[in-house]
Scaffold this motif. Structure first.
Motif, PDB file in Angstrom:
ATOM      1  N   LEU A  57       1.155  -0.726   0.467  1.00 12.41           N
ATOM      2  CA  LEU A  57      -0.392  -0.004   0.179  1.00 12.41           C
ATOM      3  C   LEU A  57       0.705   1.482   0.488  1.00 12.41           C
ATOM      4  CD1 LEU A  57      -2.435  -1.506   2.820  1.00 12.41           C
ATOM      5  CD2 LEU A  57      -2.604  -1.528  -0.047  1.00 12.41           C
ATOM      6  N   GLU A  58       2.228   0.968   0.538  1.00 11.90           N
ATOM      7  CA  GLU A  58       3.354   2.227   0.415  1.00 11.90           C
ATOM      8  C   GLU A  58       3.664   3.385  -0.493  1.00 11.90           C
ATOM      9  OE1 GLU A  58       7.318   3.571   1.691  1.00 11.90           O
ATOM     10  OE2 GLU A  58       6.878   1.694   1.991  1.00 11.90           O
ATOM     11  N   PRO A  59       2.998   2.538  -2.175  1.00 10.59           N
ATOM     12  CA  PRO A  59       2.555   3.501  -3.535  1.00 10.59           C
ATOM     13  C   PRO A  59       1.878   4.385  -3.340  1.00 10.59           C
ATOM     14  CG  PRO A  59       4.147   1.522  -3.982  1.00 10.59           C
ATOM     15  CD  PRO A  59       3.487   1.353  -2.210  1.00 10.59           C
ATOM     16  N   SER A  60       0.730   3.486  -3.072  1.00 15.72           N
ATOM     17  CA  SER A  60      -0.488   4.531  -3.175  1.00 15.72           C
ATOM     18  C   SER A  60      -0.952   5.355  -2.129  1.00 15.72           C
ATOM     19  CB  SER A  60      -1.972   3.123  -2.823  1.00 15.72           C
ATOM     20  OG  SER A  60      -1.912   2.597  -4.084  1.00 15.72           O
ATOM     21  N   VAL A  61      -0.475   5.303  -0.764  1.00 19.24           N
ATOM     22  CA  VAL A  61      -0.235   6.073   0.050  1.00 19.24           C
ATOM     23  C   VAL A  61       0.574   7.304   0.215  1.00 19.24           C
ATOM     24  CG1 VAL A  61       0.669   6.285   3.158  1.00 19.24           C
ATOM     25  CG2 VAL A  61      -0.947   4.010   1.908  1.00 19.24           C
ATOM     26  N   GLN A  62       1.428   7.098   0.084  1.00 15.05           N
ATOM     27  CA  GLN A  62       2.490   8.620  -0.985  1.00 15.05           C
ATOM     28  C   GLN A  62       1.387   9.227  -1.602  1.00 15.05           C
ATOM     29  OE1 GLN A  62       4.806   9.471   1.678  1.00 15.05           O
ATOM     30  NE2 GLN A  62       4.523  11.106   0.391  1.00 15.05           N
ATOM     31  N   TYR A  63       1.443   8.520  -2.869  1.00 17.83           N
ATOM     32  CA  TYR A  63       0.717   9.254  -3.735  1.00 17.83           C
ATOM     33  C   TYR A  63      -0.110  10.093  -3.906  1.00 17.83           C
ATOM     34  CZ  TYR A  63      -1.352  10.573  -8.622  1.00 17.83           C
ATOM     35  OH  TYR A  63      -2.138  11.265  -9.190  1.00 17.83           O
ATOM     36  N   ILE A  64      -1.554   9.768  -2.775  1.00 13.28           N
ATOM     37  CA  ILE A  64      -2.392  10.166  -2.400  1.00 13.28           C
ATOM     38  C   ILE A  64      -2.402  10.748  -1.280  1.00 13.28           C
ATOM     39  CG2 ILE A  64      -4.620   9.612  -1.134  1.00 13.28           C
ATOM     40  CD1 ILE A  64      -5.117   6.886  -2.748  1.00 13.28           C
ATOM     41  N   LEU A  65      -1.689  11.437  -0.069  1.00 14.65           N
ATOM     42  CA  LEU A  65      -0.811  11.989   0.207  1.00 14.65           C
ATOM     43  C   LEU A  65      -0.477  13.297  -0.149  1.00 14.65           C
ATOM     44  CD1 LEU A  65       0.488  10.721   3.295  1.00 14.65           C
ATOM     45  CD2 LEU A  65      -1.754  11.806   3.311  1.00 14.65           C
ATOM     46  N   ASP A  66      -0.098  12.599  -1.748  1.00 10.56           N
ATOM     47  CA  ASP A  66       0.724  13.982  -1.988  1.00 10.56           C
ATOM     48  C   ASP A  66      -0.198  15.168  -2.594  1.00 10.56           C
ATOM     49  OD1 ASP A  66       3.126  13.617  -0.682  1.00 10.56           O
ATOM     50  OD2 ASP A  66       4.080  12.203  -3.289  1.00 10.56           O
ATOM     51  N   GLU A  67      -1.186  13.911  -3.235  1.00  9.84           N
ATOM     52  CA  GLU A  67      -2.193  15.000  -4.136  1.00  9.84           C
ATOM     53  C   GLU A  67      -3.570  15.918  -3.942  1.00  9.84           C
ATOM     54  OE1 GLU A  67      -2.355  15.187  -7.814  1.00  9.84           O
ATOM     55  OE2 GLU A  67      -0.406  14.326  -7.294  1.00  9.84           O
ATOM     56  N   PHE A  68      -3.653  14.698  -2.103  1.00 11.91           N
ATOM     57  CA  PHE A  68      -4.428  15.461  -0.984  1.00 11.91           C
ATOM     58  C   PHE A  68      -4.020  16.549  -0.876  1.00 11.91           C
ATOM     59  CE2 PHE A  68      -7.059  16.489   2.937  1.00 11.91           C
ATOM     60  CZ  PHE A  68      -7.354  16.002   2.627  1.00 11.91           C
ATOM     61  N   ALA A  69      -2.556  17.052  -0.685  1.00 16.80           N
ATOM     62  CA  ALA A  69      -1.834  18.105  -0.094  1.00 16.80           C
ATOM     63  C   ALA A  69      -1.642  19.245  -1.070  1.00 16.80           C
ATOM     64  CB  ALA A  69      -0.150  17.753   0.558  1.00 16.80           C
ATOM     65  N   LYS A  70      -1.837  18.528  -2.273  1.00 19.76           N
ATOM     66  CA  LYS A  70      -1.782  19.623  -2.815  1.00 19.76           C
ATOM     67  C   LYS A  70      -2.992  20.428  -3.872  1.00 19.76           C
ATOM     68  CE  LYS A  70       2.252  17.702  -6.132  1.00 19.76           C
ATOM     69  NZ  LYS A  70       2.319  16.618  -7.282  1.00 19.76           N
ATOM     70  N   SER A  71      -3.869  19.810  -3.426  1.00 23.58           N
ATOM     71  CA  SER A  71      -5.734  19.943  -3.324  1.00 23.58           C
ATOM     72  C   SER A  71      -5.782  21.156  -3.218  1.00 23.58           C
ATOM     73  CB  SER A  71      -6.150  18.516  -4.008  1.00 23.58           C
ATOM     74  OG  SER A  71      -6.254  17.762  -2.032  1.00 23.58           O
TER      75      SER A  71
END
Length: 77
Positions: A57-71
């Protein structure tokens, strides 16, 4: 397995949105920080209830966190 990871990603996104929305206060950076702190408990609980390991799950978690923060940062500006 791909479908199960997509389900996890959708649940994580909902968790982030719900937690951010429910966070009190007007300081959106602080709300974002508080929301991100809840992710590790969310992921740990998800792993305990599934057949996943953290590495799955680590790659998904990092990507989603990054995108969420950017948004949210774009929303704040």
């Amino acid at each position: 397995m791909k479908e199960l990871i997509q389900q996890f990603e959708e649940k994580l996104k909902r968790h982030l949105e719900n937690t951010f929305s429910a966070s009190p206060g007007t300081d959106n950076i602080k709300r974002l920080s508080e929301t991100e702190k809840t992710v590790y408990d969310f992921v740990d609980n998800y792993i305990l209830e599934s057949d996943f390991i953290a590495a799955d799950l680590e790659p998904s978690v990092q990507y989603i966190l990054d995108e969420f923060a950017k948004s949210k940062i774009n929303y704040i500006e």
